[in-house]
Design an enzyme around this catalytic site. Structure first.
Site, short mmCIF file in Angstrom:
data_model
loop_
_atom_site.label_atom_id
_atom_site.label_comp_id
_atom_site.label_asym_id
_atom_site.label_seq_id
_atom_site.Cartn_x
_atom_site.Cartn_y
_atom_site.Cartn_z
N GLY A 75 0.89 -1.24 0.05
CA GLY A 75 -0.06 0.18 0.05
C GLY A 75 0.94 1.23 0.01
N LEU A 80 -2.32 -6.06 -5.96
CA LEU A 80 -1.47 -4.82 -5.45
C LEU A 80 -0.27 -5.59 -4.89
CD1 LEU A 80 -1.25 -1.71 -5.12
CD2 LEU A 80 -2.64 -1.90 -3.06
N ASP A 81 0.96 -4.95 -5.29
CA ASP A 81 2.21 -4.96 -4.86
C ASP A 81 2.40 -6.74 -4.64
OD1 ASP A 81 2.69 -2.35 -4.90
OD2 ASP A 81 1.73 -2.24 -2.85
N GLU A 82 1.91 -7.32 -5.61
CA GLU A 82 2.18 -8.95 -5.47
C GLU A 82 2.62 -9.45 -6.51
OE1 GLU A 82 -1.19 -11.11 -3.47
OE2 GLU A 82 -1.17 -9.55 -1.51
#
Length: 279
Positions: free
Chosen positions: A196, A222-224
């Site tokens: 995040g 998200l961010d993975e």
């Protein structure tokens, strides 16, 4: 003597290295470096082959490799050496600055063809390097309309990769799919911790003893996405959030540059949500 690069991804089977070596010799190509790896979970073989010699007929070599390897093999011969990249930014300058300085001194390994930002704060800085900057505001627009404008200017330049240099907008699945495995992000955290927008504050509140940064390919999660490079540095109880941010920016630049070098040199393969990296 000519230097060549061959990239291979295919289903694994016994004897692949021997098959490849014999075919290279038949074309009078001398293998100077070969890195290979088998992803046993997916039964997939990856190889990055450097060889010297003259490729007389690239189409013939490609055809023979594909015929000799398992069905649906992906083979690339001499991928484009200098990649083109589009850079997306918001307000922070440190990652963009590092990219543009390396671009100016020809140490980036790629050509920055354009920069776009959802604010115009970095426009004058970008223009100093004679690189076009596009201000595409997200304000008072729906996400589809904002991304439609962004896509239009990006596709005019036909970049090989899109680099999110602190671009603080979440991209839609449609945008990500349009540029599949071509979007690289720098996240200011050692993922999977603290995803995040405020990881340094999260890290401070948790009292962590290391902070870091992660460069990864962008997916719908998200961010993975598949991780390319990660680094950490130690911190302690005396660090305020602002101290963590200052220290973290240096790590972010280092991590992003290392990831870009690996990608631009065609050393990164994606397998599922992981990467195979031949350093």
């Amino acid at each position: 003597m000519n230097e060549n690069l061959i990239l291979i991804e295919c289903k694994d089977k016994v004897g692949l290295v021997a098959i490849i070596s014999e075919l290279m010799a038949r074309h009078h190509l001398n293998i100077t470096a070969m890195r290979e790896f088998v992803d046993q979970d997916n039964n997939t073989f990856f190889a990055r082959i450097e060889c010297s010699g003259v490729v007389v007929n690239e189409a013939m070599l490609l055809s023979e490799l594909q015929n000799a390897l398992p069905e649906s093999a992906k083979v690339t011969i001499n991928p484009k050496k200098e990649k083109k990249i589009a850079v997306l930014v918001t307000k922070e300058y440190h990652c963009l600055g590092d990219i543009l300085i390396r671009h100016h001194f020809n140490t980036l390994g790629a050509n920055v063809c354009m920069v776009a930002g959802n604010y115009d704060i970095l426009k004058s800085f970008t223009n100093r390097f004679d690189i076009p900057f596009f201000n595409i505001s997200h304000e008072n627009k729906s996400k589809p309309d904002f991304e439609k404008e962004l896509i239009k200017v990006i596709e005019e330049y036909e970049p090989d990769y899109i680099v999110l240099a602190k671009f603080m907008r979440i991209l839609s699945p449609d945008f990500v799919a349009r540029f599949g495995n071509k979007i690289i992000n720098i996240h200011h955290s050692f993922l999977p911790a603290f995803i995040g927008a405020s990881p340094y504050r999260q890290a401070h509140e948790r009292g962590v003893k290391v902070i870091g940064a992660t460069a990864h390919f962008v997916t719908n999660d998200l961010d993975e996405g598949p991780i390319i490079v990660q680094e950490t540095i130690p911190v302690n109880h005396t660090f305020k959030v602002s101290d963590m941010v200052t220290a973290g920016k240096e790590v972010e630049k280092s991590v992003l540059n290392r990831a870009l070098q690996l990608v631009f040199q065609d050393r990164v393969f994606i397998t599922g949500n992981k990467t195979i990296i031949f350093e």
